[in-house]
Design an enzyme around this catalytic site. Structure first.
Site, PDB file in Angstrom:
ATOM      1  N   ASN A   1      -2.768  12.946  -4.679  1.00 38.53           N
ATOM      2  CA  ASN A   1      -3.914  13.356  -5.494  1.00 38.53           C
ATOM      3  C   ASN A   1      -4.444  14.717  -5.053  1.00 38.53           C
ATOM      4  OD1 ASN A   1      -4.090  11.202  -7.297  1.00 38.53           O
ATOM      5  ND2 ASN A   1      -5.351   9.992  -5.928  1.00 38.53           N
TER       6      ASN A   1
ATOM      7  N   HIS B   1      -5.093  14.384  -9.845  1.00 39.32           N
ATOM      8  CA  HIS B   1      -5.213  12.971 -10.179  1.00 39.32           C
ATOM      9  C   HIS B   1      -4.271  12.535 -11.296  1.00 39.32           C
ATOM     10  CE1 HIS B   1      -8.413  11.850  -7.436  1.00 39.32           C
ATOM     11  NE2 HIS B   1      -8.899  13.059  -7.625  1.00 39.32           N
TER      12      HIS B   1
ATOM     13  N   ASP C   1       0.858  -1.184   0.000  1.00 38.17           N
ATOM     14  CA  ASP C   1       0.000   0.000   0.000  1.00 38.17           C
ATOM     15  C   ASP C   1       0.893   1.233   0.000  1.00 38.17           C
ATOM     16  OD1 ASP C   1      -2.954   0.943   0.490  1.00 38.17           O
ATOM     17  OD2 ASP C   1      -1.707   2.149   1.835  1.00 38.17           O
TER      18      ASP C   1
ATOM     19  N   GLU D   1      -4.487   2.347  -4.663  1.00 36.03           N
ATOM     20  CA  GLU D   1      -3.028   2.431  -4.518  1.00 36.03           C
ATOM     21  C   GLU D   1      -2.495   1.179  -3.837  1.00 36.03           C
ATOM     22  OE1 GLU D   1      -4.672   4.288  -0.752  1.00 36.03           O
ATOM     23  OE2 GLU D   1      -5.205   4.395  -2.854  1.00 36.03           O
TER      24      GLU D   1
ATOM     25  N   ASP E   1      -1.848   9.396 -11.147  1.00 32.30           N
ATOM     26  CA  ASP E   1      -1.746   8.377 -12.194  1.00 32.30           C
ATOM     27  C   ASP E   1      -0.292   8.125 -12.572  1.00 32.30           C
ATOM     28  OD1 ASP E   1      -4.496   8.183 -12.185  1.00 32.30           O
ATOM     29  OD2 ASP E   1      -4.785   9.208 -14.115  1.00 32.30           O
TER      30      ASP E   1
END
Length: 189
Positions: A64, A69, A56, A99, A73
């Site tokens: 973000n 965003h 994680d 994630e 990405d």
């Protein structure tokens, strides 16, 4: 190009769309878990060792929120490439959440899985993804679970790896944790 060649190519593209995450190109959760189930059933029949890593990204929401965003990405793509480069071709890698990633390590006992997890943790930290105007330091918390030759379902071992990952988060993030026979061990550089 013949009709059959075009159809075969089209079917390959459809298969890739159905089994791979469109952003990162690695296995999506459904395909990852299906392949893991197949491997684990065979490993249980043969009493083979295997391990699962649950990865994680730490504080990903803030990436973000702070950079947008599209930056998130780019981080996910960079981390996916880093993870892919850090494992063997025989290992399975999947994006199982926003994630969150999981890795199945066939024929891998606990000690080796801890080494792989630590290598991955260091590689993610060193990756420094470029989001256009700057590079970001990304870290990951990794939980490790191994079957140690015992029969175990994917759900139970994935749950154990998930719990170990939460221990890594609780212990300060950017570390590898393991739950083994009621003992908690931490590996951290």
């Amino acid at each position: 190009i013949s009709y059959f060649t075009r159809m075969r190519e089209f079917n390959h593209k459809l298969q890739a769309l159905a089994t791979h995450d469109p952003l990162t190109g690695i296995l999506n959760a459904r395909a990852y878990y299906a392949r893991c189930d197949q491997y684990i059933m065979a490993a249980n029949r043969k009493s083979e060792n295997f391990s699962v890593l649950f990865i994680d990204l730490d504080h990903f929401k803030s990436v973000n929120d702070t950079y947008g965003h599209s930056a998130g990405d780019e981080v996910l793509k960079a981390v996916s490439a880093t993870l892919q480069a850090s494992i063997r071709r025989s290992d399975l890698l999947g994006r199982v959440g926003g994630e969150e990633f999981s890795v199945l390590l066939p024929n891998t006992p606990t000690d080796n899985a801890l080494q792989v997890a630590e290598t991955i943790r260091q590689a993610v930290e060193a990756a420094m993804p470029n989001i256009g105007t700057q590079t970001l330091r990304i870290t990951a918390s990794i939980g490790v679970a191994s079957n140690a030759g015992n029969t175990q379902s994917l759900q139970s071992i994935q749950n154990e790896a998930d719990q170990a990952m939460y221990l890594a988060k609780a212990a300060g993030r950017n570390r590898v944790s393991l739950i083994a026979q009621s003992m908690v061990q931490h590996a951290h550089s």
